[in-house]
Structures are given as structure tokens and as C-alpha cells.
Scaffold this motif. Structure first.
Motif, short mmCIF file in Angstrom:
data_model
loop_
_atom_site.label_atom_id
_atom_site.label_comp_id
_atom_site.label_asym_id
_atom_site.label_seq_id
_atom_site.Cartn_x
_atom_site.Cartn_y
_atom_site.Cartn_z
N ARG A 197 0.84 -1.20 0.00
CA ARG A 197 0.00 0.00 0.00
C ARG A 197 0.87 1.25 0.00
O ARG A 197 0.60 2.23 -0.73
CB ARG A 197 -0.92 0.01 1.22
N THR A 201 1.05 3.14 -3.64
CA THR A 201 0.32 4.40 -3.52
C THR A 201 1.25 5.57 -3.80
O THR A 201 0.90 6.52 -4.50
CB THR A 201 -0.31 4.55 -2.13
N LYS A 204 1.94 5.93 -7.49
CA LYS A 204 0.81 6.54 -8.21
C LYS A 204 0.83 8.05 -8.03
O LYS A 204 0.57 8.80 -8.98
CB LYS A 204 -0.50 5.96 -7.69
N GLU A 205 1.15 8.51 -6.81
CA GLU A 205 1.18 9.94 -6.54
C GLU A 205 2.31 10.62 -7.29
O GLU A 205 2.21 11.78 -7.67
CB GLU A 205 1.32 10.18 -5.04
#
Length: 207
Positions: A197, A201, A204-205
Motif C-alpha cells: 500500500r 500508492t 501513483k502519486e
């Protein structure tokens, strides 16, 4: 947790043997299948109560499991070879606990079911992480050069083999050892999910 350190010790001799096997015409896939066959023989021996013979076959199986990658590196690595290797590994990992259940179902069945459930969860977290890592182009060779991404954790291949050897040496204590190892497998998978995670995550950011 121990795989990276273990690779530094075992890779040089395995690579030397792998080069000789590859030069003689032995294929990595055939070594993988031999390793699986030996692992299933180990499970059969254990199920029959021949735990000592099972331990010998188990260790021979894991030697073959190390050699298939060495042969592949010396000849030609293929995607199917990596796929076959991980599929055979997971079958072996399930067969050994099942063999202990068959050997003494009244004493080992519940602990064996717990252990296999933890393997299922841990294996899924491992393969799911590998798929996402491939999608993102993330690579690592911490556990050696592999066909798919090997995420680290509390328990890896080295710890699992040590665990299986311990079961063979102390078969009467299968249940308590399995309960502890299963709990650690659940912890490993949970920590891998948390790490996934965070890593995926943040990627992606960044995009």
C-alpha cells in the motif's frame, strides 16, 4: 529475511555446478521437475511415517530447486521456466504439511489446516506484489536473479526450509511448531500488504 544472506553463500557453488549441467545439455525445466518429484517423494515418505527418509529426499529436492536457476543462468532464462519453478515450489510447500497431517491426522489436522491457510494467504500476497511490481517496472536481485519480483519478508524460502527440516527432526512437535510458523506467515503477509500500500500508492502519486 534470510534469503539475501543465504544467496551469497550458496550461489557461487550452485552457479559452478549449473554451468557444468548446462554444458552437458541438462535443461533448467528438467531440474525443476526433478526437484518437484523429489519433494513429492519426501511428502510420501513423511506420510508413511518414514520421516528420516523424507528429510533426505526433502534436502535433495531443495538442492535441485537451487540448481534449476543456476542452470537457467548458465544457459537461457525463460518466462515459462520461472513460472514452472514457482508453481512447483508452491506445490512442494503445500505437500509437506499435508504429509504430516496424513501421517497423524488426529494430532496434526487442525494445526496443518492453520498452516496451509497461512501459506495460502502468504503466497497470494507474494504473487500479487510481484504482479504489481512487474506492472510498475520495479526490479530487485536481493534474493538472486529471478524471473519475477521477490519481495522480502519475515519468512522467505530459507526460513521455510529450516522449518520443514525442524518438523522432520521433531515430528512429534508438528502441531505447536506449525501454529507458531503459521502465525509468522500471517504476520509476513500482513506486513507485505502494508508495504505494498505504501509503495504502490506513493508511485501513483509520483506519476
Amino acid at each position: 529475511m534470510l534469503d539475501a544472506a543465504a544467496r551469497k553463500l550458496i550461489d557461487p557453488p550452485l552457479n559452478a555446478i549449473g554451468k557444468k549441467l548446462g554444458a552437458s545439455g541438462v535443461t533448467a525445466d528438467s531440474v525443476t521437475l526433478v526437484g518437484l518429484g523429489l519433494g513429492l517423494i519426501a511428502a510420501l515418505f513423511i506420510a508413511l511415517g518414514w520421516v528420516g527418509a523424507g528429510l533426505v529426499a526433502l534436502l535433495a529436492s531443495r538442492l535441485a530447486d537451487g540448481l534449476d536457476g543456476a542452470v537457467a543462468r548458465a544457459t537461457q532464462k525463460t518466462d515459462f521456466g520461472g513460472y514452472l519453478d514457482i508453481a512447483c515450489d508452491f506445490l512442494f510447500y503445500g505437500a509437506i504439511p499435508f504429509a504430516f497431517v496424513v501421517m497423524d491426522p488426529s494430532a496434526n489436522a487442525v494445526a496443518g489446516a492453520w498452516l496451509l491457510t497461512s501459506f495460502y494467504f502468504n503466497g497470494t500476497s507474494f504473487l500479487g506484489y510481484a504482479i504489481l511490481a512487474e506492472k510498475r517496472g520495479i526490479e530487485t536481485d536481493a534474493q538472486g536473479v529471478k524471473s519475477l519480483y521477490y519481495s522480502n519478508g519475515l519468512l522467505e524460502g530459507t526460513e521455510t526450509i529450516i522449518f520443514f527440516v525442524l518438523l522432520c527432526l521433531l515430528p512429534a512437535y508438528f502441531a505447536p511448531i506449525a501454529w507458531v510458523f503459521g502465525a509468522l506467515c500471517f504476520a509476513t503477509a500482513t506486513l507485505r500488504l502494508i508495504a505494498a500500500r505504501r509503495v504502490f500508492t506513493s508511485l501513483k502519486e509520483d506519476q
